[in-house]
Design a protein around this motif. Structure first.
Motif, PDB file in Angstrom:
ATOM      1  N   SER A 166       0.835  -1.210   0.000  1.00  0.00           N
ATOM      2  CA  SER A 166       0.000   0.000   0.000  1.00  0.00           C
ATOM      3  C   SER A 166       0.866   1.256   0.000  1.00  0.00           C
ATOM      4  N   MET A 167       1.986   1.234   0.735  1.00  0.00           N
ATOM      5  CA  MET A 167       2.903   2.377   0.706  1.00  0.00           C
ATOM      6  C   MET A 167       3.495   2.541  -0.688  1.00  0.00           C
ATOM      7  N   HIS A 214      -2.286   3.683   5.338  1.00  0.00           N
ATOM      8  CA  HIS A 214      -3.237   3.134   6.322  1.00  0.00           C
ATOM      9  C   HIS A 214      -4.685   3.378   5.874  1.00  0.00           C
ATOM     10  N   GLN A 215      -4.920   4.414   5.085  1.00  0.00           N
ATOM     11  CA  GLN A 215      -6.266   4.698   4.586  1.00  0.00           C
ATOM     12  C   GLN A 215      -6.664   3.802   3.422  1.00  0.00           C
ATOM     13  N   ILE A 216      -5.682   3.312   2.640  1.00  0.00           N
ATOM     14  CA  ILE A 216      -6.030   2.513   1.466  1.00  0.00           C
ATOM     15  C   ILE A 216      -5.755   1.021   1.613  1.00  0.00           C
ATOM     16  N   CYS A 217      -4.952   0.622   2.586  1.00  0.00           N
ATOM     17  CA  CYS A 217      -4.589  -0.790   2.759  1.00  0.00           C
ATOM     18  C   CYS A 217      -5.840  -1.634   3.022  1.00  0.00           C
ATOM     19  N   PRO A 218      -6.052  -2.702   2.254  1.00  0.00           N
ATOM     20  CA  PRO A 218      -7.230  -3.545   2.471  1.00  0.00           C
ATOM     21  C   PRO A 218      -7.305  -4.140   3.878  1.00  0.00           C
ATOM     22  N   SER A 276      -6.045  -2.762   6.619  1.00  0.00           N
ATOM     23  CA  SER A 276      -6.423  -1.656   7.502  1.00  0.00           C
ATOM     24  C   SER A 276      -7.904  -1.352   7.382  1.00  0.00           C
ATOM     25  N   ASN A 277      -8.421  -1.361   6.148  1.00  0.00           N
ATOM     26  CA  ASN A 277      -9.846  -1.112   5.960  1.00  0.00           C
ATOM     27  C   ASN A 277     -10.699  -2.215   6.574  1.00  0.00           C
ATOM     28  N   ALA A 278     -10.235  -3.453   6.481  1.00  0.00           N
ATOM     29  CA  ALA A 278     -10.997  -4.576   7.035  1.00  0.00           C
ATOM     30  C   ALA A 278     -11.026  -4.550   8.562  1.00  0.00           C
ATOM     31  N   THR A 279      -9.976  -4.021   9.172  1.00  0.00           N
ATOM     32  CA  THR A 279      -9.887  -4.045  10.628  1.00  0.00           C
ATOM     33  C   THR A 279     -10.309  -2.739  11.288  1.00  0.00           C
ATOM     34  N   ARG A 280     -10.464  -1.683  10.487  1.00  0.00           N
ATOM     35  CA  ARG A 280     -10.800  -0.369  11.048  1.00  0.00           C
ATOM     36  C   ARG A 280     -12.084  -0.452  11.870  1.00  0.00           C
TER      37      ARG A 280
END
Length: 144
Positions: free
Chosen positions: A63-64, A121-125, A127-131
């Motif tokens: 993602s970075m 952190h905003q686009i990582c799948p 991160s999105n799944a765990t947010r």
């Protein structure tokens, strides 16, 4: 929000935490064991938390790299992401996870590193799944 799925995969587990897991293509085939801290016997093998940590670390670094292709700061070649996954009982019952991401961005200016990590952190799948469901801490452990 719907997802335009571009890739799907699957894995099958047998035996739960003391068993096996594999993908149909044979690229992943692991023996599963329960960690001693969760009552396991210390037998060789991996566990779901290790697999999750490896997946999250790789996905966050990717993602970075994606952010960099969209005009973000360049990701140094020797960048690493270490994901630490913890598991334990929840006060509400059942079990829960926590995740820590330690991002090493050698040679990158601190402000650039912070921008890169925040956008990733905003686009990582993962991160999105765990947010809003897991405690995920993201720390930049070294920069310029």
């Amino acid at each position: 929000m719907p997802t335009n799925v571009l890739y799907r995969t699957n894995a099958t587990a047998t035996g739960g935490r003391v068993g096996h897991a594999a993908t149909p293509d044979g690229n992943l085939k692991v023996s599963l064991t329960r960690p001693k801290e969760l009552g396991g016997d210390g037998a060789p093998g991996t566990n779901p938390e290790q697999l999750f940590a490896a997946g999250y670390a790789a996905c966050f670094l990717s993602s970075m790299q994606f952010v960099a292709t969209q005009g973000g700061p360049k990701v140094p070649a020797d960048t690493t992401v270490k994901a630490t996954v913890g598991i334990g009982p929840r006060a509400e019952g059942g079990f829960g996870l926590e995740v820590g991401l330690a991002v090493l961005l050698p040679g990158l200016a601190k402000a650039d590193a912070e921008t890169l990590v925040q956008k990733a952190h905003q686009i990582c799948p993962y991160s999105n799944a765990t947010r809003n469901s897991l405690d995920v801490r993201v720390d930049i452990v070294a920069t310029q």
